[in-house]
Design a protein around this motif. Structure first.
Motif, PDB file in Angstrom:
ATOM      1  N   SER A 126       0.856  -1.180   0.000  1.00 53.78           N
ATOM      2  CA  SER A 126       0.000   0.000   0.000  1.00 53.78           C
ATOM      3  C   SER A 126       0.893   1.232   0.000  1.00 53.78           C
ATOM      4  N   GLN A 127       0.389   2.338  -0.514  1.00 50.21           N
ATOM      5  CA  GLN A 127       1.198   3.551  -0.618  1.00 50.21           C
ATOM      6  C   GLN A 127       1.687   4.019   0.744  1.00 50.21           C
ATOM      7  N   THR A 128       0.835   3.935   1.748  1.00 51.46           N
ATOM      8  CA  THR A 128       1.224   4.388   3.090  1.00 51.46           C
ATOM      9  C   THR A 128       2.381   3.562   3.629  1.00 51.46           C
ATOM     10  N   ALA A 129       2.311   2.243   3.474  1.00 47.72           N
ATOM     11  CA  ALA A 129       3.397   1.382   3.949  1.00 47.72           C
ATOM     12  C   ALA A 129       4.684   1.649   3.180  1.00 47.72           C
ATOM     13  N   PHE A 130       4.569   1.915   1.876  1.00 39.34           N
ATOM     14  CA  PHE A 130       5.764   2.170   1.062  1.00 39.34           C
ATOM     15  C   PHE A 130       6.446   3.466   1.487  1.00 39.34           C
ATOM     16  N   PHE A 131       5.682   4.555   1.684  1.00 39.07           N
ATOM     17  CA  PHE A 131       6.277   5.822   2.112  1.00 39.07           C
ATOM     18  C   PHE A 131       6.899   5.683   3.492  1.00 39.07           C
ATOM     19  N   ASN A 132       6.238   4.941   4.355  1.00 35.41           N
ATOM     20  CA  ASN A 132       6.777   4.695   5.693  1.00 35.41           C
ATOM     21  C   ASN A 132       8.117   3.974   5.601  1.00 35.41           C
ATOM     22  N   LEU A 133       8.206   2.991   4.710  1.00 31.87           N
ATOM     23  CA  LEU A 133       9.445   2.244   4.523  1.00 31.87           C
ATOM     24  C   LEU A 133      10.567   3.133   4.004  1.00 31.87           C
ATOM     25  N   ILE A 134      10.284   3.955   2.993  1.00 31.08           N
ATOM     26  CA  ILE A 134      11.315   4.815   2.412  1.00 31.08           C
ATOM     27  C   ILE A 134      11.842   5.806   3.435  1.00 31.08           C
ATOM     28  N   GLN A 135      10.954   6.387   4.216  1.00 38.14           N
ATOM     29  CA  GLN A 135      11.395   7.339   5.234  1.00 38.14           C
ATOM     30  C   GLN A 135      12.302   6.673   6.262  1.00 38.14           C
ATOM     31  N   PHE A 136      11.950   5.464   6.642  1.00 39.38           N
ATOM     32  CA  PHE A 136      12.794   4.747   7.604  1.00 39.38           C
ATOM     33  C   PHE A 136      14.172   4.447   7.021  1.00 39.38           C
ATOM     34  N   LEU A 137      14.207   3.946   5.791  1.00 39.24           N
ATOM     35  CA  LEU A 137      15.495   3.600   5.172  1.00 39.24           C
ATOM     36  C   LEU A 137      16.365   4.828   4.971  1.00 39.24           C
ATOM     37  N   GLU A 138      15.769   5.960   4.648  1.00 38.54           N
ATOM     38  CA  GLU A 138      16.556   7.184   4.502  1.00 38.54           C
ATOM     39  C   GLU A 138      17.122   7.639   5.831  1.00 38.54           C
ATOM     40  N   SER A 139      16.339   7.487   6.891  1.00 39.31           N
ATOM     41  CA  SER A 139      16.824   7.896   8.211  1.00 39.31           C
ATOM     42  C   SER A 139      17.936   6.986   8.721  1.00 39.31           C
ATOM     43  N   LYS A 140      18.009   5.757   8.197  1.00 32.05           N
ATOM     44  CA  LYS A 140      19.030   4.804   8.631  1.00 32.05           C
ATOM     45  C   LYS A 140      20.031   4.520   7.504  1.00 32.05           C
ATOM     46  N   GLU A 141      20.257   5.515   6.673  1.00 33.55           N
ATOM     47  CA  GLU A 141      21.113   5.298   5.506  1.00 33.55           C
ATOM     48  C   GLU A 141      22.498   4.791   5.887  1.00 33.55           C
ATOM     49  N   LYS A 142      23.132   5.397   6.893  1.00 31.92           N
ATOM     50  CA  LYS A 142      24.490   5.008   7.269  1.00 31.92           C
ATOM     51  C   LYS A 142      24.535   3.677   8.001  1.00 31.92           C
ATOM     52  N   GLU A 143      23.425   3.278   8.607  1.00 33.76           N
ATOM     53  CA  GLU A 143      23.402   2.019   9.360  1.00 33.76           C
ATOM     54  C   GLU A 143      23.045   0.822   8.491  1.00 33.76           C
ATOM     55  N   GLY A 144      22.886   1.026   7.214  1.00 30.82           N
ATOM     56  CA  GLY A 144      22.572  -0.084   6.311  1.00 30.82           C
ATOM     57  C   GLY A 144      21.335   0.145   5.472  1.00 30.82           C
ATOM     58  N   GLY A 145      20.634   1.241   5.697  1.00 28.88           N
ATOM     59  CA  GLY A 145      19.444   1.518   4.922  1.00 28.88           C
ATOM     60  C   GLY A 145      19.722   1.691   3.446  1.00 28.88           C
ATOM     61  N   ALA A 146      20.891   2.248   3.108  1.00 27.19           N
ATOM     62  CA  ALA A 146      21.233   2.455   1.698  1.00 27.19           C
ATOM     63  C   ALA A 146      21.348   1.134   0.953  1.00 27.19           C
ATOM     64  N   VAL A 147      21.774   0.093   1.652  1.00 29.35           N
ATOM     65  CA  VAL A 147      21.899  -1.219   1.015  1.00 29.35           C
ATOM     66  C   VAL A 147      20.518  -1.752   0.628  1.00 29.35           C
ATOM     67  N   ILE A 148      19.557  -1.628   1.536  1.00 34.06           N
ATOM     68  CA  ILE A 148      18.215  -2.123   1.242  1.00 34.06           C
ATOM     69  C   ILE A 148      17.550  -1.264   0.168  1.00 34.06           C
ATOM     70  N   VAL A 149      17.782   0.045   0.200  1.00 36.54           N
ATOM     71  CA  VAL A 149      17.258   0.903  -0.862  1.00 36.54           C
ATOM     72  C   VAL A 149      17.793   0.466  -2.214  1.00 36.54           C
ATOM     73  N   SER A 150      19.080   0.142  -2.253  1.00 34.54           N
ATOM     74  CA  SER A 150      19.687  -0.320  -3.506  1.00 34.54           C
ATOM     75  C   SER A 150      19.035  -1.607  -3.995  1.00 34.54           C
ATOM     76  N   ILE A 151      18.761  -2.541  -3.076  1.00 32.46           N
ATOM     77  CA  ILE A 151      18.124  -3.803  -3.461  1.00 32.46           C
ATOM     78  C   ILE A 151      16.710  -3.556  -3.960  1.00 32.46           C
ATOM     79  N   LEU A 152      15.975  -2.692  -3.252  1.00 32.99           N
ATOM     80  CA  LEU A 152      14.617  -2.382  -3.685  1.00 32.99           C
ATOM     81  C   LEU A 152      14.603  -1.745  -5.071  1.00 32.99           C
ATOM     82  N   GLN A 153      15.615  -0.916  -5.337  1.00 36.59           N
ATOM     83  CA  GLN A 153      15.636  -0.176  -6.588  1.00 36.59           C
ATOM     84  C   GLN A 153      16.101  -1.020  -7.765  1.00 36.59           C
ATOM     85  N   THR A 154      17.083  -1.896  -7.544  1.00 36.41           N
ATOM     86  CA  THR A 154      17.689  -2.632  -8.655  1.00 36.41           C
ATOM     87  C   THR A 154      17.211  -4.065  -8.783  1.00 36.41           C
ATOM     88  N   ARG A 155      16.667  -4.641  -7.721  1.00 42.55           N
ATOM     89  CA  ARG A 155      16.313  -6.059  -7.735  1.00 42.55           C
ATOM     90  C   ARG A 155      14.820  -6.332  -7.634  1.00 42.55           C
TER      91      ARG A 155
END
Length: 703
Positions: free
Chosen positions: A165-194
């Motif tokens: 759902s759109q709400t869950a997706f926006f919630n996920l992106i905000q969390f991953l951005e806030s944790k970018e240095k702790e590993g969020g960037a890795v999951i963002v990369s997987i979501l984007q490319t895989r």
């Protein structure tokens, strides 16, 4: 700096205008990434296994796995479990693809030790749902394996589709951005490319409505959506192209085929004679009236034309007699309308148990006249028994002498284990000639052949060759003459008894075709595979018209409802799924069997009740129409017990042996289970509804 300022200004503009989805996607694309979409690593600890451990597991987990056995701080999983209950089921679906692609990236980037540790630490989370895939991925240790391993190639070559759902997706992106240095960037990369993440708006009708989300959150177990996984496809559609968009599903004609006028007149004449000889009871319609009501009902449905069906032979006297018998049995049957008011219908089950088999029986089938049962064995022969114990007729001579009267007979000819047997269509008969009795039997074997046996001569008539591996299943069409097979060679084939070569080839499954069945009007066929997918095919040209995904185990049984509108499929995880064929949607999911496989399914005449039997030694009765989110969900032990009946409406019911024995593992039972009949220690190989709604079941006693 100018580019960064432009991006910042665009993000501010999108935020002010409320374009939240576009803003989220731009933030992902403008993150610190290289040309391949992967985050640029600026520190040593951001490379290799450490980054995936941080993203998916705990700090330092890849270096001290022993400390992770019972406790760890989970970056991604912990956040999901602490999220709102209504979003947990959908967000949990992302854990599996993130795990798989993290593992494959570790192997591809030459981190074999970290990959092995990562895999072993997290595989237990997915053992129940993805046991087969985990078994295939376990052998991957080198980059070369990623390009040769069958499971890895499937994931590596295609994007994993997930719907949020759109709400869950926006919630996920905000969390991953806030944790970018702790590993969020890795999951963002997987979501984007895989992954191919599809976001949907929440409406009142769809599966992402508030009511549906709350309902899923209450369930103990979570299951994939119909359109989740690989290949990403439109739900129900046989088009697996990810760019297909909202492709229109092929329109199906699911109505029953009516008799031609000549055969109809013959049937009416015989029914009139029956009515004169034995008038209907008070309040009961005559046979002619019952037949005319059926004809009107069939004519009101959309049925395939003659050119959309495989050619049929001209009706014989036997075909007319079978239709007459079906009308009689249909009128006089016990009516079953499903469970009403929490009280189930009185379904009766007759269980035939085979003793002293030494676990050699591999398959069973009952004849349509309810007089014979055939069992295939792993010792290369078939044995046919008389169900009432009377001697079989016309047994062949032995050494020129008349055969002794016997209630069973062996059919020898295959050179490998028998995997399936199927009696030709037949009906019970009240006359002495028994012209509607079972006349033929099909069998399939590991020797790659299918054999047609005559039950009059007790001999093999034809050997059909064409498959390139063991033939796992064979079944007759609803009108005889045609039959369908599924094989190790990943194909299903349509045959006719008068030709030694197959007529149609159905190709599309990625693994063995384990189970096959016909639609009641014979215009379509269904195939189930250990790739966990069920497919529906058009008989006349072999084109796929539906594809159903959602099972978490290998497909172990298929059965289409007599009205032709629903398909039931079962897997070795103990789940039955009902599919609505016209829209190509999942109708509902039913649980209750223990693990090991549901080996047989059968429908009542009204298509209101379904009965299943399997490896857990139980026969279970299910209400088709009752939604399984109703009250009354309970638990039962998934093993055969002392033989007492279990009521599905009970809150908790245990089927166990003596109190001193170790308690068996409990399984969740959905509330649409009407009742369950445990055997002592007899896995149930076959269940079959008769035309009068009596259930026949068969299995072998395994002490």
């Amino acid at each position: 700096m100018a580019d960064i300022d432009v991006v910042r200004q665009v993000l501010e503009y999108l935020s002010k205008k409320g374009y939240n989805r576009t803003e989220a996607m731009l933030r992902m694309e403008s993150a610190n990434q290289d040309v391949d979409g992967r985050p640029i690593q600026t520190r040593v600890e951001e490379s290799g296994g450490v980054k995936y451990g941080k993203a998916f597991g705990a700090k330092g987990i890849l270096w001290r796995p022993q400390e992770h056995a019972h406790w760890f701080i989970d970056l991604f999983r912990n956040w999901i479990e602490e999220n709102l209950e209504i979003y947990k089921p959908d967000l949990r679906r992302l854990l599996w693809p993130v795990f798989v692609y993290s593992f494959l990236d570790l192997v591809s980037d030459f981190y074999p030790r970290e990959a092995k540790t990562f895999f072993s630490n997290f595989r237990d989370i997915f053992e129940n749902e993805h046991e087969g895939d985990l078994r295939g991925l376990h052998a991957i240790a080198l980059p070369e394996h990623v390009t040769t391993n069958e499971i890895a190639k499937i994931y590596h070559s295609q994007r994993y589709r997930a719907t949020l759902s759109q709400t869950a997706f926006f919630n996920l992106i905000q969390f991953l951005e806030s944790k970018e240095k702790e590993g969020g960037a890795v999951i963002v990369s997987i979501l984007q490319t895989r992954l191919n993440v599809v976001t949907v708006e929440r409406t009142a009708e769809d599966q992402f409505s508030l009511a549906k989300l709350l309902e899923r959150a209450r369930h103990v177990e979570d299951f994939p959506a119909e359109d989740e996984g690989i290949p990403g496809h439109n739900p129900g559609s046989a088009n697996i192209d990810r760019n297909a968009g909202s492709a229109v599903l092929t329109k199906l004609k699911l109505g029953q085929v009516t008799l031609d006028m000549e055969a109809r007149q013959d049937v009416l004449g015989d029914l009139e004679d029956e009515d004169r000889a034995k008038p209907a009871a008070p309040g009961q319609p005559s046979l002619v009236e019952a037949f005319e009501q059926r004809i009107k009902r069939e004519e009101s449905e959309e049925v395939p034309g003659r050119t959309e069906l495989p050619p049929r032979l001209p009706p014989l006297a036997r075909d007319v007699a079978m239709e007459v018998q079906k009308v009689k049995e249909n009128r006089d049957r016990m009516k079953i309308s499903g469970r009403t008011g929490g009280v189930g219908p009185g379904v009766s089950v007759v269980m035939y148990t085979f003793h002293n088999t030494n676990d050699s029986i591999t398959c069973l089938d009952f004849s349509g006249d309810y007089l014979l049962v055939a069992a295939g064995t792993d010792t290369h022969y078939i044995r046919v028994w008389s169900l009432n114990g009377s001697p079989l007729s016309d047994l062949p001579q032995t050494n020129g002498q008349e055969a002794r009267p016997s209630a069973s007979h062996r059919l020898i000819g295959h050179s490998g284990p028998i995997y399936a047997v199927s009696f030709a269509p037949a009906t019970a008969s009240s006359d002495k000639q028994h012209i509607t009795k079972a006349k033929y039997l099909l069998s399939s074997s590991a020797d790659t052949t299918v054999r047609l046996w005559s039950l009059d001569a007790w001999a093999c008539l034809v050997v059909y060759k064409g498959h390139d591996g063991p033939v796992w299943d064979v079944t007759w069409g609803p009108f005889g003459h045609y039959f369908l097979t599924g094989s190790f060679d990943r194909t299903a084939r349509l045959w006719s008894t008068d030709r030694v070569d197959y007529l149609r080839l159905f190709v599309g499954h990625d693994r063995d075709v384990d189970h096959v069945c016909f639609h009641p009007n014979s215009a379509y066929v269904f195939t189930g595979s250990c790739d966990k997918i069920v497919r529906m095919w058009l008989v006349t040209n072999g084109y796929p018209v539906r594809m159903f995904t959602g099972h978490t185990g290998n497909i172990t049984a298929l059965a289409c409802s007599p009205d032709g509108k629903l398909l039931a499929s079962a897997d070795d995880a103990g789940t039955i799924i009902l599919w609505d064929l016209a829209p190509g949607k999942l109708f509902k999911r039913m649980r209750g069997h223990g693990k090991g496989g549901i080996w047989s399914l059968t429908w009542s005449v009204e298509s209101a009740v379904i009965v299943s039997g399997g490896a857990d030694g139980t026969v279970r009765v299910w209400d088709v129409q009752l939604p399984n989110d109703a009250s009354g969900q309970g638990k039962v032990v998934g093993e055969g017990g002392a033989g007492q009946k279990i009521d599905g409406a009970a809150q908790v019911a245990n089927v166990s042996g003596t109190g001193g024995k170790k308690k068996a593992k409990e399984v969740v039972v959905t509330s649409d289970q009407i009742s369950a009949f445990p055997t002592k220690k007899s896995p149930v190989y076959k269940v079959m509804f008769t035309q009068q709604n009596l259930v026949l079941a068969g299995g072998a006693y395994l002490p």
